[in-house]
Design a protein around this motif. Structure first.
Motif, PDB file in Angstrom:
ATOM      1  N   GLU A 548       0.837  -1.207   0.000  1.00  0.00           N
ATOM      2  CA  GLU A 548       0.000   0.000   0.000  1.00  0.00           C
ATOM      3  C   GLU A 548       0.873   1.258   0.000  1.00  0.00           C
ATOM      4  N   PHE A 549       1.908   1.259   0.819  1.00  0.00           N
ATOM      5  CA  PHE A 549       2.786   2.432   0.873  1.00  0.00           C
ATOM      6  C   PHE A 549       3.597   2.572  -0.421  1.00  0.00           C
ATOM      7  N   SER A 550       3.971   1.450  -1.007  1.00  0.00           N
ATOM      8  CA  SER A 550       4.659   1.524  -2.304  1.00  0.00           C
ATOM      9  C   SER A 550       3.746   2.139  -3.360  1.00  0.00           C
ATOM     10  N   ALA A 551       2.466   1.789  -3.317  1.00  0.00           N
ATOM     11  CA  ALA A 551       1.507   2.368  -4.263  1.00  0.00           C
ATOM     12  C   ALA A 551       1.349   3.868  -4.027  1.00  0.00           C
ATOM     13  N   VAL A 552       1.370   4.276  -2.756  1.00  0.00           N
ATOM     14  CA  VAL A 552       1.276   5.709  -2.448  1.00  0.00           C
ATOM     15  C   VAL A 552       2.484   6.452  -3.017  1.00  0.00           C
ATOM     16  N   ILE A 553       3.674   5.859  -2.871  1.00  0.00           N
ATOM     17  CA  ILE A 553       4.888   6.492  -3.397  1.00  0.00           C
ATOM     18  C   ILE A 553       4.791   6.652  -4.910  1.00  0.00           C
ATOM     19  N   THR A 554       4.393   5.577  -5.583  1.00  0.00           N
ATOM     20  CA  THR A 554       4.285   5.641  -7.047  1.00  0.00           C
ATOM     21  C   THR A 554       3.262   6.677  -7.482  1.00  0.00           C
ATOM     22  N   LYS A 555       2.092   6.665  -6.848  1.00  0.00           N
ATOM     23  CA  LYS A 555       1.043   7.619  -7.190  1.00  0.00           C
ATOM     24  C   LYS A 555       1.495   9.051  -6.920  1.00  0.00           C
ATOM     25  N   ALA A 556       2.198   9.270  -5.810  1.00  0.00           N
ATOM     26  CA  ALA A 556       2.650  10.618  -5.461  1.00  0.00           C
ATOM     27  C   ALA A 556       3.648  11.146  -6.494  1.00  0.00           C
ATOM     28  N   LEU A 557       4.580  10.301  -6.911  1.00  0.00           N
ATOM     29  CA  LEU A 557       5.570  10.744  -7.895  1.00  0.00           C
ATOM     30  C   LEU A 557       4.928  11.028  -9.255  1.00  0.00           C
ATOM     31  N   VAL A 558       3.981  10.174  -9.648  1.00  0.00           N
ATOM     32  CA  VAL A 558       3.278  10.416 -10.904  1.00  0.00           C
ATOM     33  C   VAL A 558       2.465  11.713 -10.812  1.00  0.00           C
ATOM     34  N   THR A 559       1.837  11.926  -9.641  1.00  0.00           N
ATOM     35  CA  THR A 559       1.083  13.169  -9.443  1.00  0.00           C
ATOM     36  C   THR A 559       2.005  14.379  -9.520  1.00  0.00           C
ATOM     37  N   PHE A 616      13.960  10.535  -6.745  1.00  0.00           N
ATOM     38  CA  PHE A 616      14.213  11.663  -7.643  1.00  0.00           C
ATOM     39  C   PHE A 616      14.521  11.168  -9.052  1.00  0.00           C
ATOM     40  N   GLN A 617      15.268  10.065  -9.147  1.00  0.00           N
ATOM     41  CA  GLN A 617      15.563   9.494 -10.456  1.00  0.00           C
ATOM     42  C   GLN A 617      14.287   8.973 -11.118  1.00  0.00           C
ATOM     43  N   PHE A 618      13.431   8.348 -10.325  1.00  0.00           N
ATOM     44  CA  PHE A 618      12.143   7.878 -10.849  1.00  0.00           C
ATOM     45  C   PHE A 618      11.324   9.059 -11.367  1.00  0.00           C
ATOM     46  N   PHE A 619      11.318  10.157 -10.611  1.00  0.00           N
ATOM     47  CA  PHE A 619      10.594  11.363 -11.017  1.00  0.00           C
ATOM     48  C   PHE A 619      11.155  11.908 -12.331  1.00  0.00           C
ATOM     49  N   LEU A 620      12.484  11.938 -12.462  1.00  0.00           N
ATOM     50  CA  LEU A 620      13.097  12.450 -13.686  1.00  0.00           C
ATOM     51  C   LEU A 620      12.727  11.581 -14.893  1.00  0.00           C
ATOM     52  N   ASP A 621      12.761  10.273 -14.705  1.00  0.00           N
ATOM     53  CA  ASP A 621      12.421   9.378 -15.816  1.00  0.00           C
ATOM     54  C   ASP A 621      10.982   9.618 -16.283  1.00  0.00           C
ATOM     55  N   LYS A 622      10.074   9.755 -15.315  1.00  0.00           N
ATOM     56  CA  LYS A 622       8.675  10.020 -15.680  1.00  0.00           C
ATOM     57  C   LYS A 622       8.531  11.373 -16.364  1.00  0.00           C
ATOM     58  N   LEU A 623       9.290  12.372 -15.877  1.00  0.00           N
ATOM     59  CA  LEU A 623       9.200  13.702 -16.463  1.00  0.00           C
ATOM     60  C   LEU A 623       9.713  13.691 -17.902  1.00  0.00           C
ATOM     61  N   ALA A 624      10.843  13.019 -18.111  1.00  0.00           N
ATOM     62  CA  ALA A 624      11.400  12.947 -19.461  1.00  0.00           C
ATOM     63  C   ALA A 624      10.473  12.188 -20.404  1.00  0.00           C
ATOM     64  N   THR A 670      23.361  14.042  -9.000  1.00  0.00           N
ATOM     65  CA  THR A 670      23.914  13.634 -10.298  1.00  0.00           C
ATOM     66  C   THR A 670      24.164  12.143 -10.402  1.00  0.00           C
ATOM     67  N   SER A 671      23.990  11.408  -9.310  1.00  0.00           N
ATOM     68  CA  SER A 671      24.194   9.962  -9.393  1.00  0.00           C
ATOM     69  C   SER A 671      23.082   9.339 -10.228  1.00  0.00           C
ATOM     70  N   GLY A 672      23.455   8.498 -11.151  1.00  0.00           N
ATOM     71  CA  GLY A 672      22.484   7.878 -12.040  1.00  0.00           C
ATOM     72  C   GLY A 672      22.033   8.784 -13.165  1.00  0.00           C
ATOM     73  N   ALA A 673      22.751   9.925 -13.377  1.00  0.00           N
ATOM     74  CA  ALA A 673      22.326  10.870 -14.405  1.00  0.00           C
ATOM     75  C   ALA A 673      22.651  10.378 -15.809  1.00  0.00           C
ATOM     76  N   ALA A 674      23.574   9.426 -15.951  1.00  0.00           N
ATOM     77  CA  ALA A 674      23.964   8.953 -17.278  1.00  0.00           C
ATOM     78  C   ALA A 674      22.783   8.317 -17.999  1.00  0.00           C
ATOM     79  N   GLY A 675      22.052   7.461 -17.315  1.00  0.00           N
ATOM     80  CA  GLY A 675      20.885   6.827 -17.930  1.00  0.00           C
ATOM     81  C   GLY A 675      19.809   7.837 -18.278  1.00  0.00           C
ATOM     82  N   TYR A 676      19.616   8.804 -17.374  1.00  0.00           N
ATOM     83  CA  TYR A 676      18.609   9.835 -17.635  1.00  0.00           C
ATOM     84  C   TYR A 676      18.994  10.670 -18.857  1.00  0.00           C
ATOM     85  N   SER A 677      20.275  11.046 -18.954  1.00  0.00           N
ATOM     86  CA  SER A 677      20.731  11.846 -20.095  1.00  0.00           C
ATOM     87  C   SER A 677      20.526  11.107 -21.401  1.00  0.00           C
TER      88      SER A 677
END
Length: 822
Positions: A548-559, A616-624, A670-677
């Motif tokens: 349930e809390f994992s679902a809240v995290i996912t929903k919050a980031l998508v929101t 934050f990386q998950f948020f960036l991936d969704k934003l991109a 900046t950690s994990g920024a290579a995949g995002y870029s």
């Protein structure tokens, strides 16, 4: 010596004709040597003949010696047999005398012991009749030892008579002892001063009798001692749950009052220990009757008070007699719940399924299986803990209901009082309601674990699950509703989200709080599995609440992505309102690009400081994944785009791409920024490719479209032709040629000069169709003409565009990298 050797030898001896004069002496020497060898051979033959005769003589002599030896051995054996026979005849009479002596000695000893047994039985009878227990106990031991010597003669009439007589005497002693012990506790011990000493001596007699006599005497004594207890507490006045404490006060007072009197019993009899066991069994039976006969649910306070006093009494007995395993140290396990929020945790581990540790604990066997064995030695199989309190277990449902009601009320209060903000100095950025909720759960767990560790504790754990799920629902409900854009369409969210800066902070706090609850609920399950009874440990699982809390995290980031995406609506609309078809020159980046940059500059630093690296990386991936396709689709919403407009838009696209690539640095993560870029470059390169197709000449637009957008659709290509300002009649012929897979218009006679680009990669996609082979063959020419960008490739504005996009040469954006090699 062979022929050649002989010739060589002769030639060696007579190398010249002059040497032949020495032949005669040599022949004489050889003949002399032959005679000497013949004589030696003759002597050897004679000697061998003489040796064979001597060997035969020696063999005959050895044979005669062996025969003489065998004769002597047979003679010795015969004499030995004669000697053995003689010795047996001599010893035969001695053995008879030995057996006779042994029998006589045994008979004398048996008669002596029989005399002693007869005398001892007579003396024991006299002592039994006079109730002289101390002397009778010693005499009993002696008679028992004497009787053991006559076990083999128990069928002899005299021995059988003595054994029967001894049995009757023991029965008389038993009846006398039981009769004397019946007066114990009646007050006679104060009137008769020697009664206690007499009973103490009687205990010696009981020890000398069979073990069953001692068991019977102790059981009778304990039952008699508890007769008054049963009469008192079975009455209507005291047979109540709120009088439970008086039961334990009664037995403690009884043991304290009679402590001096009960010292008459030997320590090895463990009379107080057995009395307490019987008391516990009777008390449990009575309490079960009280609880079962209750028509209404018992008062929770009364029930818990009775259970608490019962547990305290059981602990006193366990400490006094050493029975049962010591209580496990629960404090440390429970205090560890929620402690991990100050430590740096790997969030990816927190999001995984929590693996529970199986704390297997072997409990002592039940007294029902041991029968009377639980009355043997303290701590040797009997567990005082739970002997009475376990009868409360089926009736603690009201307690669990009260705990659940209290927890739910506290949850509602915490949510109502929540400010949805975090105090300064809080490094975890977690809402206070989540931490306070686990503090309340921790106190509830402490209360319950002090009372029981069985079914009731497991039921309370399920209450914790429901409370945490309810809290997850509260967090979910606090998120802004709705959502638009590509991500929203994919997730089925309807409506549009508009979030303020405060809303973005609240969403981040909800993400962190849900992460904290996810981790702490796993620690809660681990602590419960350690303290609960082993039969329930395997069923302790908090995975549903964690999901349930994992679902809240996912929903919050998508929101969060939806809200930020909604802020771009104005800029996207501004992009479509720019007169791209009438621009006269290429300038700096457009105003809508500056707007996008301002939105990200104001939001990203705050989000980067509040969110953990993984989220934050998950948020960036969704934003991109949202902005890239949206920017691509927004180009199609524009009206006619001229060559200069396409160049300006391509410049804006590069600026937007640079802004998106700088987001990790803007958020200080900046950690994990290579995949995002890489992801951003791939998404934005589609928009760049689209604009380069628009910039291509009409005669090569189909080939350029195939080369740069191999996955494009016919509808998109038709829209590109509209953006280029082509009429319907002109579009149809190009569309037909695109469907056939061949160039629609021949190449211009004087194409703009451009250096040949690098070879296309082997993995470049090719269109299927009849003309696919010809298309692949002309790929170099297509890319060359696309790089020249038609008739306006040499204009001043385009040169400026190339200067502004020089940095893009080093980016690996696919096959259209060659467009920047011109």
């Amino acid at each position: 010596m062979d022929k050649m050797s002989t010739l060589e030898y002769i030639n060696q001896m007579f190398p010249t004709e002059a040497s032949l004069s020495d032949v005669e002496p040599l022949m004489q020497k050889i003949q002399s040597e032959i005679r000497r060898v013949d004589a030696g051979i003759l002597a050897a033959v004679r000697q061998q003949s003489n040796s064979g005769t001597k060997a035969k003589e020696d063999l005959a002599a050895a044979t005669r010696a062996v025969e003489e030896l065998m004769y002597k051995i047979r003679e010795i054996k015969t004499k030995a047999e004669q000697s053995e026979t003689m010795v047996q005849e001599i010893c035969r009479d001695i053995k008879k005398l030995d057996f006779a002596k042994k029998h006589i000695t045994t008979t004398i000893t048996a008669l002596h012991r029989l005399t002693m047994l007869v005398s001892a039985v007579e003396q024991l009878q006299v002592l039994a009749s006079k109730r002289q227990y101390k002397e009778a106990a010693a005499q009993l031991e002696a008679v028992n030892q004497l009787c053991s010597h006559f076990e083999a003669y128990r069928d002899i009439p005299k021995i059988a008579e003595l054994r029967e007589r001894f049995k009757n005497i023991k029965q008389i002693l038993k009846s006398h002892v039981f009769s004397d012990f019946s007066s114990l506790g009646t007050g006679k011990e104060t009137e008769e001063t020697n009664l206690l000493q007499q009973l103490s001596d009687a205990c010696l007699v009981v020890d000398a009798l069979e073990p069953s006599v001692k068991e019977e005497l102790v059981n009778n004594f304990c039952s008699r001692e508890l007769t008054s207890y049963e009469q008192i507490f079975e009455g209507a006045e005291l047979a109540k749950l709120d009088k439970t404490e008086r039961r334990y006060a009664w037995i403690k007072r009884r043991m304290r009052t009679n402590e001096e009197i009960w010292r008459i019993f030997p320590t090895s009899w463990l009379v107080p220990y057995r009395l307490c066991i019987l008391f516990c069994k009777k008390t449990r039976k009575q309490l079960e009757g009280i609880l079962d006969d209750n028509k209404e649910k018992p008062d929770v306070a009364t029930l818990l008070l009775a259970l608490q006093r019962t547990l305290e009494f059981e602990d006193e007995l366990a400490e006094k007699f050493g029975g049962g395993a010591q209580s496990r140290d629960l404090g440390n396990d429970i205090e560890e719940i929620g402690r991990g929020q100050n430590n740096s945790q790997n969030v990816s581990d927190i999001r995984k399924k929590y693996e529970k540790k199986l704390a297997v604990h072997q409990e002592s066997e039940s007294e029902e299986k041991n029968g009377n064995k639980d009355l043997s030695v303290p701590g040797a199989g009997f567990n005082f803990r739970g002997i009475i309190s376990s009868c409360f277990e089926p009736h603690l449902t009201v307690y669990i209901e009260l705990e659940e009601k209290t927890l739910m009320e506290n949850l509602e209060k915490l949510v109502q009082e929540e400010t949805w903000d975090v105090e300064e100095g809080n490094q975890n950025n977690v809402l206070s309601s989540s931490m306070q909720l686990f503090l309340i759960i921790k106190r509830s767990l402490k209360r319950c674990s002090a009372l029981t560790k069985n079914q009731t504790l497991f039921n309370l754990f399920k209450v914790f699950q429901r409370v945490l799920k309810a809290y997850a629902t509260k967090l979910f409900a606090r998120l802004p509703k709705g959502g638009t854009g590509i991500v929203a369409a994919a997730t089925g969210t309807d409506g549009q989200i508009k979030t303020s800066d405060r809303d973005e902070k609240v969403i981040c706090y909800i993400v962190n709080s849900a992460e904290y609850c996810h981790k702490t609920s796993g620690e809660l399950a681990e602590s419960v599995s350690k303290i609960i009874d082993s039969q329930f440990a395997d069923r302790v699982d908090m995975s549903e609440a964690q999901d349930e809390f994992s679902a809240v995290i996912t929903k919050a980031l998508v929101t969060l992505v939806h809200g930020l995406e909604a802020k771009f609506d104005v800029e996207m609309a501004a992009m479509t309102r720019v007169p791209w078809g009438t621009l006269e020159s290429v300038g700096d980046q457009s105003g809508y690009v500056n707007g996008i940059n301002m939105i990200l500059t104001s939001s990203i630093p705050v989000l980067g400081s509040l969110l953990s690296t993984v989220y934050f990386q998950f948020f960036l991936d969704k934003l991109a994944s949202s902005l890239g396709p949206r920017f691509y689709a927004n180009i199609f919403k524009c009206k006619q785009i001229s060559e200069t407009g396409a160049q300006q838009m391509l410049l804006d696209t590069q600026a937007v791409k640079t802004i998106l690539l700088d987001i990790p640095s803007l958020g200080h993560q900046t950690s994990g920024a290579a995949g995002y870029s890489k992801f951003v470059s791939r998404e934005m390169s589609k928009a760049e490719a689209l604009l380069k197709v628009i910039l291509s000449p009409v005669d090569s637009v189909a080939d350029t479209y195939r080369a740069l957008l191999p996955e494009g659709t016919l509808m998109e290509f038709q829209r590109i032709l509209e953006l280029k300002g082509l009429k319907k009649a002109d579009q149809q012929s190009i569309l037909d040629d695109l469907n056939k897979g061949a160039p629609a218009i021949s190449q211009p006679s004087t194409p703009a000069p451009a250096p040949a680009p690098a070879p296309a990669p082997a993995t470049a996609p090719a269109l299927t169709g009849p003309a696919s082979v010809g298309l692949i063959a002309s790929r170099e020419d297509v890319l060359t003409r696309a790089a020249a960008l038609g008739r306006g490739a040499a204009t001043t504005g385009f040169k400026r565009f190339l200067a502004l996009t020089e940095a893009a040469k080093d980016r690996k954006d696919g096959p259209f990298r060659k467009l920047f090699n011109a």
